[in-house]
Write an enzyme that holds these catalytic residues in place. Structure first.
Site, PDB file in Angstrom:
ATOM      1  N   GLY A 278       0.807  -1.207   0.000  1.00 52.69           N
ATOM      2  CA  GLY A 278       0.000   0.000   0.000  1.00 52.69           C
ATOM      3  C   GLY A 278       0.840   1.257   0.000  1.00 52.69           C
ATOM      4  O   GLY A 278       0.423   2.297  -0.496  1.00 52.69           O
TER       5      GLY A 278
ATOM      6  N   LYS B  74      11.742   1.738   1.086  1.00 53.57           N
ATOM      7  CA  LYS B  74      10.308   1.872   0.820  1.00 53.57           C
ATOM      8  C   LYS B  74      10.075   3.225   0.153  1.00 53.57           C
ATOM      9  O   LYS B  74      10.349   4.270   0.737  1.00 53.57           O
ATOM     10  CB  LYS B  74       9.509   1.794   2.123  1.00 53.57           C
TER      11      LYS B  74
ATOM     12  N   ASP C 207      -2.304  -2.918  12.274  1.00 50.56           N
ATOM     13  CA  ASP C 207      -2.246  -3.667  11.011  1.00 50.56           C
ATOM     14  C   ASP C 207      -1.265  -4.832  11.116  1.00 50.56           C
ATOM     15  O   ASP C 207      -0.424  -5.045  10.236  1.00 50.56           O
ATOM     16  CB  ASP C 207      -1.859  -2.740   9.855  1.00 50.56           C
TER      17      ASP C 207
END
Length: 842
Positions: A530, A548, A645
């Protein structure tokens, strides 16, 4: 005659039973398994006992007034009896012995008094303090007592330390485990060398120390007091070094316990709630860990936004590069050793300190602190000094001097003592601002410094503003996909530059990251989530990194980027992924992490060729590691954090298969005692979200517990919870149905080597998993309880209630797809991917 013998036998049995029901065993008596003696006030009991469901029998002392079985002393720690045939009696030499049977000739434990005790009136008496004493009741002479041989518990009025006259060293040793009182790996004792302090060892490794005695308390135990609960007596003489904790209120039931994990805890019994309340423990925070900041470093947590390690005055990091990554293990070295002992030195004063290890200090109790300073100056090898007793009734007295490297120093908010370090005049002026021209000159210097700093700040502001304006009109290199962050970028850059100046989070240049990843080539791409794509890179120094890169189409935006930077830079734990820095340049937003070669957990447990590599010890190690990481987030870190999460793709594995929790973009920070919150924006991943969060937007630490429970079941089975089983059940519902039938063992992963596990341990983990996924959040355990249950076998687990979300559901997923970081490209297996999920109401 027959009636007489019957009467005599009944009377004799009654008398024996009566004798064994009081507080002593006479020399002519013995005890069988089942017999118990009580102290005079019925506070303590002595006899045979078992732990939990074990059938092994031990001899020991326990609280008689406490409903929860609490053992405080064990005789035959390493030699349990396999049945109830044990026997206690005196030997011919007068020792109290434990035998494995009534007819046993060799004792399995003995009081081991070397000299033969000839007193015929010899008894073993249990006192109301919990002390079993071998004595002559006529003369009161004592030959042996259990207080001189502590196990893992320190009781009030028990002397702790050593006496040279009798050679007794009273120290604590942990149990092996809660179900095994044998000699464990952790010891706690008063150090004999140098100036007295108490040391905790794990094996041969020094784990924690109390600091030296200040006259009122141990310098490293600021919570310690002798005014309200305890009457503390400390003795430091040529013949004895010991401490005794007495209680001022005899009704207070308290004990100190050394557990097998390397923690010292003090408990008080709450009679109303009928449970032990822990009100102090150590070590508790990172600065408590011995030598956390290396040689000549000191630890300071009083400023939560900075790295806790600093160098002592007059010292600098041995390896500055490591300190940039918050690694102080190499410690510090003296900045200018050649300038010492030239007549131009002074002493920098470090306040509120647990002074360094005093094992090697020189001690003189007959001089004042001022005389101590002069003595240190005259000795070129002296690097620091402090008072021995700075809290004594007649003021500070005594002198401690250090010679050589200093270890394990830390500061406190309001405790500790003053510590003086030898530095040259220039360093002294930098440290405390004391020049040689008086207060007026100092005032002028301070004003000048303030003016210079303000001018520099104005110049820096203008430079940064000009640079940003230039960057906005500068096109990014053609090899980079453009992003769309122009509104919040100035704020983000300011915040990151501020962190970089503080040494919290290094800033990498875009050119460095581009070179490391070969311009973000496809060959370097590990996966996508995501957040965006993740790339492997290699820096010029050979260090492997994971990058990232936030994409313009990312499900995560600037808020999530800032949230992850804010959180992960403040967190340090073995089971959390470590961030190395970030890059915010030319509209690029990137986070740079340590590279973990085994990628994410989902690549192993959801793929057959890799799942076979995971035997039970590896799976159990992963489960425990994840649990410890979550416990750190919920309880042990400076911030209370809810991840929100947790899932298999957000658990990364290093080359030793140690799990590291990743992706904090959706995490929430709580302050104080806050443990829950609500949101209108539900984020997470289908199959891992708790019902109260998915349905009502209500999240808490118990939301993470639910996700962890799902992870346990997935790790054991090798199957995804989000899949459908038996037409309408998800994995949790499928296992629950088998659990109720007593057939849950059928779901244990068949690819796991059966010889690598005991079925009972795997079933215990399934049990814990069901406790974590119960529908009501209040029924789920917290992570401290989960970690305890995972680490102990001999415990009774509560029965789990019906789990939540046992029926498979169709879901509407936004930004949930992922190419993953597994070679197969299996959907849902990703590096740090975040899924935003809209859950349909029931």
């Amino acid at each position: 005659m027959k009636i007489f013998f019957i009467f005599f036998f009944v009377l004799f049995s009654f008398l024996v039973h009566s004798c064994l029901s009081n507080n002593m065993i006479m020399r002519t008596q013995s005890m069988r398994d089942g017999d118990v003696i009580f102290s005079q006030g019925k506070r303590f009991a002595f006899g045979f006992f078992s732990l939990g469901t074990s059938k092994l029998r031990y001899v020991g002392i326990w609280y008689a007034q406490v409903s929860e079985q609490t053992i405080v002393w064990v005789a035959n720690r390493d030699h349990p009896i396999n049945d109830t045939s044990g026997h206690i009696k005196f030997s011919s030499r007068g020792n109290l012995c434990v035998y494995g049977s009534v007819n046993g000739t060799e004792p399995i434990w003995s009081t081991d008094v070397l000299d033969t005790i000839s007193e015929p009136a010899l008894v073993a008496k249990l006192s109301d303090l919990g002390n079993l004493v071998l004595l002559d009741p006529v003369t009161g002479k004592s030959f042996w007592e259990s207080f001189n041989h502590p196990t893992n518990t320190l009781l009030p009025f028990m002397k702790f330390g050593y006496t040279r006259q009798d050679g007794v060293d009273r120290f604590m040793t942990s149990w092996r485990s809660p179900g095994d009182p044998g000699f464990g790996n952790v010891t706690f004792r008063i150090e004999r060398r140098g100036f007295p302090q108490m040391m905790m060892y794990k094996g041969t490794t020094l784990w924690w120390r109390t600091g030296s005695w200040t006259g009122q308390r141990w310098s490293g135990v600021p919570e310690m007091t002798n005014k309200f609960i305890f009457n503390i007596s400390f003795v430091n003489s040529p013949d004895e070094v010991s401490i005794t904790y007495g209680v001022l209120n005899p009704l207070v039931i308290t004990r100190m316990v050394l557990n097998e994990t390397g923690t010292l805890q003090r408990f008080t019994w709450n009679g109303k709630d009928k449970k032990w309340i822990g009100f102090w423990s150590a070590p508790e925070e990172k600065c408590d860990s011995y030598n956390h900041c290396g040689l000549n470093g000191y630890c300071d947590t009083t400023s939560p936004d900075k790295f806790e390690c600093s160098c002592l005055p007059g010292h600098e990091p041995k390896t500055p590069q490591a300190w940039n990554f918050r690694d102080a293990s190499d410690g510090c070295k003296r900045s200018n050793a050649a300038s010492l002992c030239n007549g131009r030195e002074g002493f920098a004063k470090l306040k509120r300190v647990k002074v360094p290890n005093t094992s090697g200090v020189s001690v003189d109790m007959n001089i004042t602190l001022k005389e101590c300073e002069k003595r240190c100056l005259r000795n070129c090898s002296c690097v620091a000094y402090a008072s021995a007793y700075h809290e004594s009734e007649d003021g500070a007295k005594g002198c401690l001097t250090w010679h050589g490297d200093m270890l394990d120093t830390r500061t406190y908010w309001s405790a500790g003592q003053d510590f003086y370090l030898r530095v040259d005049k220039a360093e002294l002026a930098r440290w405390n601002g004391s020049g040689s021209s008086g207060k007026r000159r100092l005032f002028l210097i301070l004003i000048s410094m303030i003016v210079v700093v303000m001018l520099l700040m104005i110049m820096l502001f203008c430079f940064i503003r000009k640079r940003r304006q230039a960057n906005r009109h500068k096109k990014p290199p053609s090899t980079f996909a453009p992003s769309s962050f122009d509104i919040e970028e100035p704020f983000v850059l300011e915040e990151l530059e501020d962190k970089s100046r503080k040494g919290e989070l290094p800033l990498f240049e875009l050119s460095t990251i581009a070179a490391a990843t070969n311009n973000f080539s496809f060959q370097h791409k590990l996966g996508a989530g995501g957040f965006g794509a993740v790339y492997k890179g290699v820096l010029e120094n050979g260090m492997e990194i994971a990058v990232k890169r936030l994409s313009k189409n990312s499900g995560q935006g600037m808020e999530e980027f800032k949230n992850e930077v804010k959180l992960i830079s403040k967190l340090q734990h073995r089971n959390l992924v470590r961030i190395l820095g970030c890059c915010v340049e030319s509209e690029e937003k990137m986070l740079i992490y340590e590279y973990l070669p085994n990628k994410s957990l989902d690549c192993f447990i959801f793929r057959e060729e890799h799942r076979a590599e995971l035997d039970w010890p590896k799976r159990m190690g992963i489960i425990r590691g994840i649990a410890r990481g979550i416990l750190y987030l919920h309880q042990d870190s400076r911030l209370r954090i809810i991840h929100r999460d947790l899932k298999a793709s957000n658990i990364l594995l290093d080359n030793e298969m140690i799990p590291k929790i990743a992706d904090f973009g959706m995490a929430r920070i709580f302050g104080g005692n806050q443990i829950e919150g609500s949101t209108n924006r539900v984020v997470g991943t289908y199959g891992y979200m708790s019902p109260e969060y998915a349905m009502d937007g209500h999240f808490s630490i118990k939301s993470d517990v639910y996700s962890f429970g799902v992870l346990i079941l997935e790790i054991i089975t090798g199957k995804k919870n989000s899949a459908i089983y038996n037409e309408n059940s998800n994995l949790v519902g499928h296992i629950w149905g088998l659990w109720q039938k007593g057939e849950a063992r059928e779901i244990i992963d068949t690819l796991m080597d059966a010889e690598s596990y005991e079925e009972s341990e795997v079933m215990k983990c399934i049990h814990i998993g069901f406790l974590c996924v119960q529908e009501r959040a209040s029924d789920r355990p917290d992570m401290s309880s989960v970690v305890f249950m995972l680490g102990h076998n001999a415990i009774d687990l509560p029965s789990p209630k019906h789990p939540a979300f046992t029926v498979g559901r169709k879901r509407n997923v936004k930004n949930g797809g992922s190419s993953g970081n597994c070679p197969s490209g299996e959907t849902g297996s990703s590096v740090n991917d975040v899924t935003l999920t809209d859950v349909q109401g029931r």
